[in-house]
Design an enzyme around this catalytic site. Structure first.
Site, mmCIF file in Angstrom:
data_model
loop_
_atom_site.group_PDB
_atom_site.id
_atom_site.type_symbol
_atom_site.label_atom_id
_atom_site.label_comp_id
_atom_site.label_asym_id
_atom_site.label_seq_id
_atom_site.Cartn_x
_atom_site.Cartn_y
_atom_site.Cartn_z
ATOM 1 N N LYS A 161 0.868 -1.189 0.000
ATOM 2 C CA LYS A 161 0.000 0.000 0.000
ATOM 3 C C LYS A 161 0.892 1.221 0.000
ATOM 4 O O LYS A 161 1.851 1.291 0.772
ATOM 5 C CB LYS A 161 -0.884 -0.045 1.242
ATOM 6 C CG LYS A 161 -1.382 1.283 1.795
ATOM 7 C CD LYS A 161 -2.416 1.040 2.891
ATOM 8 C CE LYS A 161 -2.478 2.171 3.899
ATOM 9 N NZ LYS A 161 -3.412 1.863 5.005
ATOM 10 N N GLU A 213 -8.017 3.468 -0.855
ATOM 11 C CA GLU A 213 -8.421 3.707 0.527
ATOM 12 C C GLU A 213 -8.704 5.188 0.765
ATOM 13 O O GLU A 213 -7.893 6.046 0.421
ATOM 14 C CB GLU A 213 -7.296 3.199 1.444
ATOM 15 C CG GLU A 213 -7.633 3.175 2.912
ATOM 16 C CD GLU A 213 -6.518 2.519 3.735
ATOM 17 O OE1 GLU A 213 -5.739 1.698 3.198
ATOM 18 O OE2 GLU A 213 -6.416 2.846 4.933
ATOM 19 N N ASP A 238 -11.703 4.009 5.439
ATOM 20 C CA ASP A 238 -10.887 3.899 6.650
ATOM 21 C C ASP A 238 -11.397 4.966 7.643
ATOM 22 O O ASP A 238 -12.249 4.672 8.491
ATOM 23 C CB ASP A 238 -9.410 4.094 6.276
ATOM 24 C CG ASP A 238 -8.474 4.127 7.470
ATOM 25 O OD1 ASP A 238 -8.920 3.848 8.588
ATOM 26 O OD2 ASP A 238 -7.267 4.451 7.307
#
Ligand code: OSB
Ligand code: MG
Length: 370
Positions: A161, A213, A238
């Site tokens: 990520k 995200e 998130d």
């Protein structure tokens, strides 16, 4: 459980490499630890707040206030049955979930010691080991980032990520895909964009990211629903998932296809499990997020990630050595040669003991309530 004494300890632990996000750059983990003494036992909780309110609206200052003035006076020398009852007792305190979670986590620890059962067993965890990914900070130089990615791929991390922000996004993704066409890749925007950037996210579709995200603001559940309908790549929320109700709204509105559960942001593992169960019922894949935790919080995340819904996606729960030279558990949380982390339970007997000497060496503040 009678609460006999509570200590709040503030520690600083330097990162081996600064962690840069779209909101700030972290040089060290500045964290509050909560140590609860109860009937001869000691339970530790790690608060996940940072030194300022850049990621969560709470920070170490607000947490200290809530704990010392609102929560500790009400539990000291009192009976607390357990995490669930604690959350019910303090439901009248709005928000401030990171503060509540620090105490809640310590109560799980105490409950585990009292019953002789692991947190995994108490929560209903089913997995022996969890699959881990790596979250990499922003680098000025793209070649530096490519070399860092290479290093973690060599260690076997199951998902890479990277952090993006305006000006360092699509070009970075393109460069990574050129060198690593097939790796499991995700990007985390940490709320740095708005719906005006919709074309940018459409353009990301061709890079087959596993998910994007938190592209938009924490409160933009409606806007995320518009964005999700306009792009193929799954959105993973998130920051927006602050509670069971927020998760429910996001699922109903189709604001995401994946959820990153940070149980502490929701008040602790009891609330986190309710969100996990909701996602499981609704076929929303989940994974366990991280906040560059020290060992106490990291080990508890490992236990939490053993719940049955956390199967396919890798977690932001890396080896402690990825962040710190020294940590506050003995042993430090580490990965296996399969790049998994073994979940402590009764059978394998693994325990991450709190290293009080390390905590002493890192302490910059200490408050005692008795
Ligand atoms: O957005 O997931 C995030 C770290 C601090 C605050 C927020 C985030 C992160 C990370 C790192 O991405 C997660 C970790 O490795 O602990
Ligand atoms: Mg994130």
């Amino acid at each position: 459980m009678r609460i006999d004494r509570v200590d709040i300890i503030r520690v600083w632990n330097p990162f081996v490499h600064p962690f840069r996000t779209s909101f700030t750059s972290f040089e060290n983990r500045d964290a509050l630890l909560v140590k609860i003494y109860s009937e001869g036992l000691v339970g530790w909780g790690e608060c996940k707040a940072f030194y300022g309110p850049f990621y969560n609206p709470e920070d170490n200052g607000t947490v200290l206030h809530i704990l010392r003035n609102m929560i500790i006076p009400k539990i000291l020398h009192q009976e607390v049955a357990g995490p669930k009852e604690f959350m019910e007792q303090f439901a009248y305190i709005k928000g401030n979930r990171l503060a509540k979670a620090a105490v809640e986590n310590a109560l799980w620890e105490l409950l585990s010691q009292r019953t002789g059962k692991s947190i995994k067993t108490l929560l209903g965890g089913t997995q022996k080991e969890i699959k881990v990914g790596v979250s990499l900070g922003i680098e000025d130089n793209i070649n530096d980032l490519l070399r860092i990615i290479d290093k973690y791929l060599a260690l076997g991390y199951h998902r890479t990520k990277i952090k993006i922000h305006p000006g360092q996004d699509i070009e970075v993704i393109k460069a990574i895909r050129k060198e690593f066409p097939d790796i499991t890749l995700t990007v985390d925007a940490n709320s740095a964009y708005t719906l005006k950037d919709i074309d940018l996210f459409k353009a990301m579709d061709e890079y087959h990211l596993q998910y994007i995200e938190q592209p938009l603001g924490e409160e933009d559940i409606v806007e995320h629903s518009i964005l999700q309908k306009a792009i193929e790549t799954p959105i993973c929320l998130d920051e927006s998932i602050v509670s069971y109700d927020a998760a429910k709204a996001a699922i109903r509105l189709g604001s995401c296809k994946v959820i990153n559960i940070k149980s502490s942001r929701c008040g602790g593992m009891y609330e986190g499990k309710r969100i996990h169960d909701l996602c499981l019922e609704n076929h929303i894949p989940v994974w366990c997020g991280g906040m560059t935790e020290l060992g106490i919080g990291r080990a508890q995340n490992v236990s939490f990630a053993s719940l049955p819904g956390f199967t396919e996606l890798a977690h932001d729960v890396a080896a402690a050595s990825r962040y710190f030279k020294r940590d506050i558990t003995d042993p430090m949380v580490d990965i296996t040669d399969r790049c998994t982390i073994i979940v402590p339970d009764e059978e394998n007997g693994i325990r991450y003991n709190v290293d009080e000497k390390a905590i002493d060496d890192m302490t910059v503040g200490h408050w005692i309530f008795r």
